[in-house]
Design an enzyme around this catalytic site. Structure first.
Site, PDB file in Angstrom:
ATOM      1  N   SER A 241     -51.831  95.555  66.085  1.00 53.78           N
ATOM      2  CA  SER A 241     -52.041  94.111  65.965  1.00 53.78           C
ATOM      3  C   SER A 241     -53.478  93.783  65.571  1.00 53.78           C
ATOM      4  CB  SER A 241     -51.728  93.470  67.312  1.00 53.78           C
ATOM      5  OG  SER A 241     -52.213  92.156  67.348  1.00 53.78           O
TER       6      SER A 241
ATOM      7  N   TYR B 190     -52.800  92.649  76.092  1.00 50.75           N
ATOM      8  CA  TYR B 190     -51.962  92.914  74.909  1.00 50.75           C
ATOM      9  C   TYR B 190     -52.742  93.761  73.897  1.00 50.75           C
ATOM     10  CZ  TYR B 190     -49.600  92.015  70.470  1.00 50.75           C
ATOM     11  OH  TYR B 190     -48.990  92.161  69.246  1.00 50.75           O
TER      12      TYR B 190
HETATM   13  N1  LIG Z   1     -45.322  88.612  64.553  1.00 53.25           N
HETATM   14  C1  LIG Z   1     -46.658  88.781  64.534  1.00 53.25           C
HETATM   15  O1  LIG Z   1     -47.401  87.912  64.085  1.00 53.25           O
HETATM   16  C2  LIG Z   1     -47.277  90.033  65.086  1.00 53.25           C
HETATM   17  C3  LIG Z   1     -48.681  90.151  65.041  1.00 53.25           C
HETATM   18  C4  LIG Z   1     -49.256  91.305  65.537  1.00 53.25           C
HETATM   19  C5  LIG Z   1     -48.474  92.329  66.029  1.00 53.25           C
HETATM   20  N2  LIG Z   1     -47.117  92.191  66.069  1.00 53.25           N
HETATM   21  C6  LIG Z   1     -46.334  93.289  66.639  1.00 53.25           C
HETATM   22  O2  LIG Z   1     -45.244  93.563  65.785  1.00 53.25           O
HETATM   23  C7  LIG Z   1     -44.099  93.943  66.538  1.00 53.25           C
HETATM   24  C8  LIG Z   1     -42.921  93.058  66.207  1.00 53.25           C
HETATM   25  O3  LIG Z   1     -43.304  91.724  66.474  1.00 53.25           O
HETATM   26  P1  LIG Z   1     -42.307  90.507  66.353  1.00 53.25           P
HETATM   27  O4  LIG Z   1     -43.111  89.341  65.917  1.00 53.25           O
HETATM   28  O5  LIG Z   1     -41.109  90.906  65.582  1.00 53.25           O
HETATM   29  O6  LIG Z   1     -41.955  90.284  67.887  1.00 53.25           O
HETATM   30  P2  LIG Z   1     -40.554  90.031  68.586  1.00 53.25           P
HETATM   31  O7  LIG Z   1     -40.862  89.724  70.014  1.00 53.25           O
HETATM   32  O8  LIG Z   1     -39.755  89.044  67.815  1.00 53.25           O
HETATM   33  O9  LIG Z   1     -39.854  91.445  68.474  1.00 53.25           O
HETATM   34  C9  LIG Z   1     -39.997  92.461  69.416  1.00 53.25           C
HETATM   35  C10 LIG Z   1     -38.604  92.844  69.882  1.00 53.25           C
HETATM   36  O10 LIG Z   1     -38.744  93.939  70.782  1.00 53.25           O
HETATM   37  C11 LIG Z   1     -37.820  93.766  71.833  1.00 53.25           C
HETATM   38  N3  LIG Z   1     -38.353  94.510  72.979  1.00 53.25           N
HETATM   39  C12 LIG Z   1     -39.407  94.206  73.781  1.00 53.25           C
HETATM   40  N4  LIG Z   1     -39.574  95.153  74.716  1.00 53.25           N
HETATM   41  C13 LIG Z   1     -38.606  96.085  74.491  1.00 53.25           C
HETATM   42  C14 LIG Z   1     -38.257  97.302  75.119  1.00 53.25           C
HETATM   43  N5  LIG Z   1     -38.911  97.756  76.177  1.00 53.25           N
HETATM   44  N6  LIG Z   1     -37.219  97.999  74.625  1.00 53.25           N
HETATM   45  C15 LIG Z   1     -36.509  97.561  73.542  1.00 53.25           C
HETATM   46  N7  LIG Z   1     -36.790  96.403  72.924  1.00 53.25           N
HETATM   47  C16 LIG Z   1     -37.833  95.680  73.392  1.00 53.25           C
HETATM   48  C17 LIG Z   1     -37.753  92.267  72.068  1.00 53.25           C
HETATM   49  O11 LIG Z   1     -36.518  91.896  72.669  1.00 53.25           O
HETATM   50  C18 LIG Z   1     -37.901  91.719  70.660  1.00 53.25           C
HETATM   51  O12 LIG Z   1     -36.642  91.448  70.074  1.00 53.25           O
HETATM   52  C19 LIG Z   1     -44.532  93.896  67.994  1.00 53.25           C
HETATM   53  O13 LIG Z   1     -44.927  95.181  68.379  1.00 53.25           O
HETATM   54  C20 LIG Z   1     -45.712  92.971  67.976  1.00 53.25           C
HETATM   55  O14 LIG Z   1     -46.600  93.233  69.060  1.00 53.25           O
HETATM   56  C21 LIG Z   1     -46.504  91.064  65.604  1.00 53.25           C
END
Ligand SMILES: NC(=O)c1ccc[n+]([C@@H]2O[C@H](COP(=O)([O-])OP(=O)(O)OC[C@H]3O[C@@H](n4cnc5c(N)ncnc54)[C@H](O)[C@@H]3O)[C@@H](O)[C@H]2O)c1
Length: 358
Positions: free
Chosen positions: A150, A175
């Protein structure tokens, strides 16, 4: 140096967090763009935000499945469940692994730190261990592990744009600390067991069926309810917003190129993936309200000025996120092509269909 040789056709790809915003969009794109791909998705469907959004995204994948050659198997479960993760690796033997499952969000890590340790640390460790054992008895095993890091790892970095060579040892939220830890763990596993891994530092991703915990979505919910929106740091924030389709294009390109050993002999790489064009928060909300009016979510005469309140900074938040994406551009020709107005227009159209017309 990159190994450009992973053809995703006919491959088995494990996507964790497959019902999540980025995960589901990646699965859709992989199913459209590759032949006979076998995608195994795992997600625990947790209620951090509205689960109906996760179900909606899985529904989109199911709908597409009939018209493409690939297959999608979904497992509801947690990557923190080591036995389950081992079973999935034994049964499906994925050649490419994309770890997107995580407890996301900076602010929630102050309220509920346990969720971050469980999913982001224990869960990621389980994925690494399973990758390590995928080579047991000389099996070909995992060819490439790609995982979500991130922009939060940059903390209160003063130098902009943020570059992957910047020192990122001062996280300002739990985080961020878990995401930086993922990079360290991945490095040690790449060094010890030769697991080629690429970490992607995502910068604020937005779009249709995105995450309700993110500002653009939360602002929309509030404005629709005629509530006031709080604009942090008195609007003196800049964010590098990246539209979901641009992100998915980038992730897909990265998946196909596992890193070759670096100067230390380790198959390890980190990229920023963002838009390289930070937008001022006040300009951003202006465009958002314009597009919400255009999509008839807000009435044309909506008094937006009366619904915004400028407030101070939140703990754990940072003033600016600005990605240096030159490495991704050099290695993959990555160039986000969706401008903010176009992206927010698509979000507003989706929001109207999902919430207003439903
Ligand atoms: N969207 C952004 O702007 C952004 C920015 C920086 C980093 N990220 C990272 O990218 C990744 C995806 O982000 P996103 O925006 O799609 O988030 P999101 O929350 O929509 O997707 C993450 C998914 O992981 C699932 N999850 C959480 N813990 C879990 C576990 N222990 N086992 C199985 N499933 C689990 C959740 O139910 C969710 O559906 C994450 O790692 C997030 O930290 C996203």
């Amino acid at each position: 140096m990159l190994d450009k040789n992973i053809n995703l056709d006919d491959k088995t790809i494990l996507v964790t967090g497959a019902a999540g915003f980025i995960g589901a969009n990646l699965v859709l794109e992989l199913m459209k763009r590759t032949k006979n791909v076998h995608i195994v998705g795992i997600d625990n469907m947790n209620a951090y935000y509205d689960v109906s959004l996760k179900e909606f995204r899985l529904g989109q994948i199911r709908e597409l499945e009939d018209s493409v050659s690939g297959e999608f198997a979904f497992i509801k479960g947690s990557i923190a469940d080591k036995e389950l993760v081992c079973k999935i690796f034994e049964q499906y033997r994925p050649q490419v692994v994309v770890n997107l499952a995580a407890q996301a969000g900076v602010r929630y890590s102050i309220e509920n730190p346990d969720a971050y340790i469980e999913s982001n640390l224990i869960g990621f460790y389980n994925i690494l261990e399973a990758c390590r054992h995928s080579y047991d008895d000389g099996a070909p095993g995992v060819e490439h592990l790609v995982y979500a890091s991130s922009s939060s790892v940059y903390g209160s970095n003063k130098k902009i744009p943020y570059a992957t060579e910047d020192k990122v040892d001062n996280p300002v939220s739990l985080y961020a600390a878990t995401k930086k830890s993922n990079e360290l763990l991945a490095h040690s596993y790449a060094k010890l067991y030769g697991i080629p891994s690429t970490g992607l530092r995502f910068f604020t991703v937005y779009g249709p069926a995105g995450r309700p915990d993110m500002a653009y979505f939360g602002f929309t919910d509030k404005l629709v309810k005629n509530e006031t929106i709080k604009i942090f740091n008195y609007g003196n924030c800049r964010r590098d917003f990246t539209y979901i389709d641009d992100i998915v294009t980038g992730v897909q390109a990265v998946l196909q190129c596992a890193p070759l050993p670096n100067e230390d002999g380790v198959k390890y790489k980190i990229y920023n993936i963002g838009n390289n064009q930070p937008e001022n928060l006040l300009d951003f909300v202006d465009i958002l309200q314009d597009e919400l009016k255009r999509a008839q979510i807000l009435p044309a005469d909506y008094d937006f000025e009366a619904h915004k309140e400028l407030v101070g900074m939140q703990p754990g938040d940072v003033e600016v996120t600005y990605a240096d994406v030159s490495e991704l551009e050099r290695d993959f020709g990555f160039k986000p092509s969706t401008d903010l107005r176009e992206g927010l227009r698509k979000f507003a159209q989706w929001y109207r269909e999902f919430y207003v017309l439903k």
